[in-house]
Scaffold this active site. Structure first.
Site, PDB file in Angstrom:
ATOM      1  N   ASP A 101      39.941 109.113  46.183  1.00  0.00           N
ATOM      2  CA  ASP A 101      39.796 107.766  45.609  1.00  0.00           C
ATOM      3  C   ASP A 101      38.354 107.330  45.458  1.00  0.00           C
ATOM      4  OD1 ASP A 101      39.874 107.547  48.607  1.00  0.00           O
ATOM      5  OD2 ASP A 101      39.397 105.463  48.115  1.00  0.00           O
ATOM      6  N   ASP A 104      35.236 109.666  49.936  1.00  0.00           N
ATOM      7  CA  ASP A 104      35.824 110.323  51.094  1.00  0.00           C
ATOM      8  C   ASP A 104      36.704 111.484  50.657  1.00  0.00           C
ATOM      9  OD1 ASP A 104      37.760 108.884  49.850  1.00  0.00           O
ATOM     10  OD2 ASP A 104      38.609 107.997  51.651  1.00  0.00           O
ATOM     11  N   TYR A 255      44.312 100.699  52.551  1.00  0.00           N
ATOM     12  CA  TYR A 255      44.973 100.257  51.321  1.00  0.00           C
ATOM     13  C   TYR A 255      46.338  99.638  51.577  1.00  0.00           C
ATOM     14  CZ  TYR A 255      41.444 102.696  48.555  1.00  0.00           C
ATOM     15  OH  TYR A 255      40.259 103.097  47.980  1.00  0.00           O
ATOM     16  N   GLU A 493      29.358 102.734  46.894  1.00  0.00           N
ATOM     17  CA  GLU A 493      30.424 103.729  46.729  1.00  0.00           C
ATOM     18  C   GLU A 493      31.117 103.578  45.386  1.00  0.00           C
ATOM     19  OE1 GLU A 493      34.191 105.701  49.137  1.00  0.00           O
ATOM     20  OE2 GLU A 493      33.561 103.667  49.652  1.00  0.00           O
TER      21      GLU A 493
END
Length: 515
Positions: A101, A104, A255, A493
């Protein structure tokens, strides 16, 4: 990945409006353009606007750098190698493939499904403009990489939807390449006994949307996707609950859906209505009732605005009066994000950027901009207009705001900073991304350990060795500050769900503002 779910809570805090004067905004843009021109950058196209076609190609290329699994022979991002080849083995299933995603190495089905839905919607709405830019093949390949994985996740075990691979806590304690990861690849799933209507509804939306993308090009594949979408939606409806309450693995820290799951039930039903033309989905849409009308964001978590714009397509373009309530709700959303609207609840920075959260703010900017451009398209086709109190809103109004937001991301701001890697004169060099910040396997074949990655690379001041072209980072804060710090995940990120809606925006703008 940062704990980006927490950004939704921050974004629900009290809002204020800061409206720059037109002259201030114009000065900021002119300064940025001047910086780009002086640097010799290709940021500005012949028409005086960003080179949207170049940005579009790069935004799509980004997804290759996020791939998990066995990479194909035509892989263009060569600093990535095969990874996660045993994913799913902990549950005796094949869960290889799909996307990481963000920065990571865990695979989260919820944001991956939203990413796939938004890539599909981008192709469906703006594929014609992608053909003109010669990137539609690559966009479809990006859709298929996500859809292939979701199809596996939905069909390998009857009555079960696999929703994640990898222990996210263990993963986040390491800084290592996906090719080297040695943390547990735990498998998470929802079912009748462990419901997850949020992730199942989003997965149904993704599979249905992808089925439409491939309906003409690969009918057999399209039918498989649609059959899986129906089955997963049935699981979402018959066994209701939030998946973070059942799957474990501390998913809630990453999430969980703060908006609940009714928005995903609406979203999934809206996509299945388009894909099947089955009126039973229309009836279900009405049964959900008039869910929260006060939304002023669209994200991997809250799908209400997206579902309402999607349903407005049929109300406006196809003249389906049964969907008029959803059109009105969609326009309520736009009244809450337009700067000059008397009912706006959206904060803007001094330079004119929407600010919804201090954590990965640009995800909200790109998703809102997608809805602005898409609804502008519907309005232009039907010559429709609406009002936010005394403010008259036209297709041009929506398009102008979306363009201004995208231009800001691409470098039309006071700092002359593009927040897309490898686009423009100045862009982030130290993004929060493991694979980008560690040397590629070809250059450093030896295994890089979990803590070695932190000590030797994470804390280094040097630029990332691998340029993750097209990656859009979290972006500046409310004061428009951006330190370009690898440790600052909130601003540095990139994520797939930031890029996915931007693909559609850029296709629309590339076709509308040609060089």
């Amino acid at each position: 990945m940062m704990s980006s779910a927490l950004s939704n809570q921050a974004a629900l805090a009290a809002r204020s409006r800061t409206m720059p004067s037109p002259s201030s905004s114009q000065v900021l843009v002119l300064l940025a353009v001047a910086v780009s021109l002086l640097s010799g950058s290709s940021y500005v196209a012949a028409g005086g606007h960003p080179d949207y076609a170049d940005a579009l190609a790069k935004a799509i290329l980004f997804f290759q750098g996020q791939r998990s699994g066995q990479l194909p022979p035509d892989q263009a991002v060569t600093w990535r190698s095969n990874s996660g080849l045993s994913d799913g083995s902990a549950a005796n299933v094949d869960l290889t493939g799909g996307y990481y995603d963000g920065g990571d190495n865990a695979k989260f089905g919820f944001p991956m499904a939203f990413t796939t839905t938004m890539l599909s919607w981008s192709v469906l709405e703006h594929g014609g403009k992608m053909k003109a830019a010669r990137v539609v093949h690559d966009a479809r390949a990006a859709v298929r990489w996500g859809a292939d994985y979701l199809l596996k996740a939905a069909t390998q075990t009857p009555g079960t939807l696999y929703v994640g691979v990898g222990d996210p806590d263990a993963d986040h304690r390491c800084w290592e390449r996906p090719e080297d990861m040695d943390t547990p690849r735990t498998v998470y799933a929802v079912s009748a006994s462990a419901p997850g209507s949020d992730v199942a509804g989003e997965t149904a939306a993704a599979l249905a949307a992808a089925s439409l993308v491939f309906r003409a090009a690969d009918r057999a594949y399209s039918r498989r996707l649609l059959a899986a979408a129906r089955a997963v939606m049935e699981l979402a409806v018959l066994h209701q609950g939030k998946y973070s309450d059942f799957v474990g693995g501390n998913i809630g820290a990453y999430y969980q859906s703060y908006s609940g799951y009714k928005d995903e039930l609406l979203w999934g039903s809206a996509w299945l209505l388009w894909a099947t033309k089955n009126s039973s989905y229309l009836g279900y849409l009405y049964s959900l009732g008039d869910i929260d009308r006060s939304v002023d964001m669209f994200s991997w978590d809250n799908k209400l605005a997206g579902a309402r714009v999607l349903l407005s397509r049929r109300a406006l373009v196809n003249g389906d009066k049964r969907l008029e309530p959803f059109r009105q709700q969609a326009e309520d959303f736009f009244c809450r994000i337009l700067r000059d609207s008397p009912s706006s609840t959206t904060q803007y920075t001094a330079g004119g950027l929407m600010h919804k959260s201090g954590n990965a703010n640009l995800q909200y900017v790109t998703s809102a901009s997608f809805l602005l451009t898409t609804y502008a398209k519907y309005m232009a086709v039907t010559k429709h207009a609406f009002a936010c109190g005394s403010l008259s809103v036209t297709a041009r109004s929506l398009r102008a705001l979306a363009k201004q937001q995208v231009d800001y991301i691409l470098g039309a701001n006071a700092k002359g900073m593009s927040y897309m890697v490898n686009f423009g004169a100045r862009w982030p060099q130290r993004i929060h991304h493991r694979a980008s910040s560690l040397p590629p396997v070809a250059a450093h074949p030896a295994h890089i350990g979990c803590q070695e990655g932190f000590q030797s690379y994470f804390y280094a001041s040097a630029a990332n060795p691998n340029v993750h072209t097209g990656a859009v980072v979290g972006g500046p804060d409310e004061h428009e500050e951006f330190p370009d710090d690898r440790a600052d995940y909130a601003r540095s990120e990139p994520t797939t769900y930031t890029n996915a809606p931007l693909v559609g925006c850029l296709a629309y703008l590339a076709g509308t503002y040609r060089s």
